[in-house]
Design a protein around this motif. Structure first.
Motif, short mmCIF file in Angstrom:
data_model
loop_
_atom_site.label_atom_id
_atom_site.label_comp_id
_atom_site.label_asym_id
_atom_site.label_seq_id
_atom_site.Cartn_x
_atom_site.Cartn_y
_atom_site.Cartn_z
N TRP A 124 -51.12 53.99 26.50
CA TRP A 124 -50.72 52.45 25.55
C TRP A 124 -52.49 51.41 25.95
CZ3 TRP A 124 -48.38 53.08 21.21
CH2 TRP A 124 -47.85 53.83 20.54
N GLY A 125 -53.42 52.19 26.56
CA GLY A 125 -54.05 51.15 26.88
C GLY A 125 -55.75 51.46 25.94
N LEU A 126 -56.42 50.27 26.67
CA LEU A 126 -57.50 50.23 25.04
C LEU A 126 -58.61 51.13 25.66
CD1 LEU A 126 -58.18 46.04 23.93
CD2 LEU A 126 -57.41 48.58 22.95
N SER A 127 -59.16 52.32 25.00
CA SER A 127 -60.16 52.31 25.05
C SER A 127 -61.37 52.11 25.47
CB SER A 127 -60.12 54.08 25.20
OG SER A 127 -61.10 55.17 24.91
N TYR A 128 -62.26 51.70 26.93
CA TYR A 128 -63.69 51.42 26.87
C TYR A 128 -64.46 51.48 25.70
CZ TYR A 128 -62.93 48.34 31.16
OH TYR A 128 -62.41 47.76 31.67
N ALA A 129 -64.09 53.46 25.42
CA ALA A 129 -65.50 54.33 24.15
C ALA A 129 -64.78 53.33 23.24
CB ALA A 129 -64.57 55.53 24.29
N TRP A 130 -63.87 52.64 22.64
CA TRP A 130 -63.77 52.37 21.30
C TRP A 130 -64.03 50.22 21.52
CZ3 TRP A 130 -64.27 55.03 17.30
CH2 TRP A 130 -63.81 56.46 17.52
N THR A 131 -63.24 50.20 22.50
CA THR A 131 -64.19 48.48 22.72
C THR A 131 -65.70 48.74 23.56
OG1 THR A 131 -63.79 48.89 24.72
CG2 THR A 131 -61.98 47.79 23.17
N GLY A 132 -66.32 49.82 23.17
CA GLY A 132 -68.04 50.07 24.18
C GLY A 132 -68.57 49.76 23.16
N SER A 133 -69.98 50.37 23.17
CA SER A 133 -70.60 50.55 21.88
C SER A 133 -70.52 51.13 20.91
CB SER A 133 -72.13 50.73 22.46
OG SER A 133 -72.07 52.45 23.14
N GLN A 134 -68.92 52.65 20.85
CA GLN A 134 -68.97 53.13 20.12
C GLN A 134 -67.85 52.75 18.92
OE1 GLN A 134 -66.64 56.85 22.01
NE2 GLN A 134 -66.36 57.46 20.21
N GLY A 135 -67.71 51.86 19.33
CA GLY A 135 -67.00 51.31 18.59
C GLY A 135 -67.24 49.74 18.00
#
Length: 147
Positions: A124-135
């Motif tokens: 249930w944590g935020l993924s760096y994949a989506w808070t970074g450049s991917q998102g």
């Protein structure tokens, strides 16, 4: 004056001026400009951590020890890993200012909405994949549609 330049000044420049002054595009531009210092600092941290010069890497390892890349990693975490969140806040803030509404509330609400719709990890944590450049595209598109 060159006929091509005269034609561009007569037909192209007015259209480009109207497009360039459109409030949503201005908000996107200003949102990215606001986080530019973090992007520059994060870029330098990545460059220093991954500089492909063996002498430099050995020097840093011998001088600062095994954990010398930790600071650069932390800088990356504070800049590129949360890039989408920063862009969403910056664009929302600037767009709200252009509509003369409470900009801080708009930025906080936009970040909260973005987090709600961001996929989470298994714990249930935020993924760096989506808070970074991917998102980033989703964040820019979501905040720029003007509702």
């Amino acid at each position: 004056m060159n006929p091509v330049m005269q034609w561009m000044e007569k037909h192209f420049i007015p259209v480009a001026g109207r497009i360039g002054s459109q409030r949503h595009l201005v908000a996107v531009r200003d949102g990215f400009v606001a986080i530019m210092p973090l992007i520059i600092i994060g870029s330098f941290a990545v460059l220093i951590n991954n500089l492909p010069i063996e002498f430099f890497q050995n020097f840093m390892l011998n001088t600062f020890g095994e954990g010398w890349k930790t600071l650069g990693g932390n800088i990356w975490d504070g800049s590129f890993a949360v890039l989408s969140l920063l862009v969403v806040a910056g664009i929302s803030y600037n767009l709200a200012k252009s509509y003369d509404v409470d900009a801080l509330s708009a930025a906080l609400l936009a970040v909260a909405c973005y987090i709600i719709f961001t996929p989470t990890t298994d714990d249930w944590g935020l993924s760096y994949a989506w808070t970074g450049s991917q998102g980033l595209f989703v964040g820019v598109f979501d905040r720029s549609r003007g509702d």
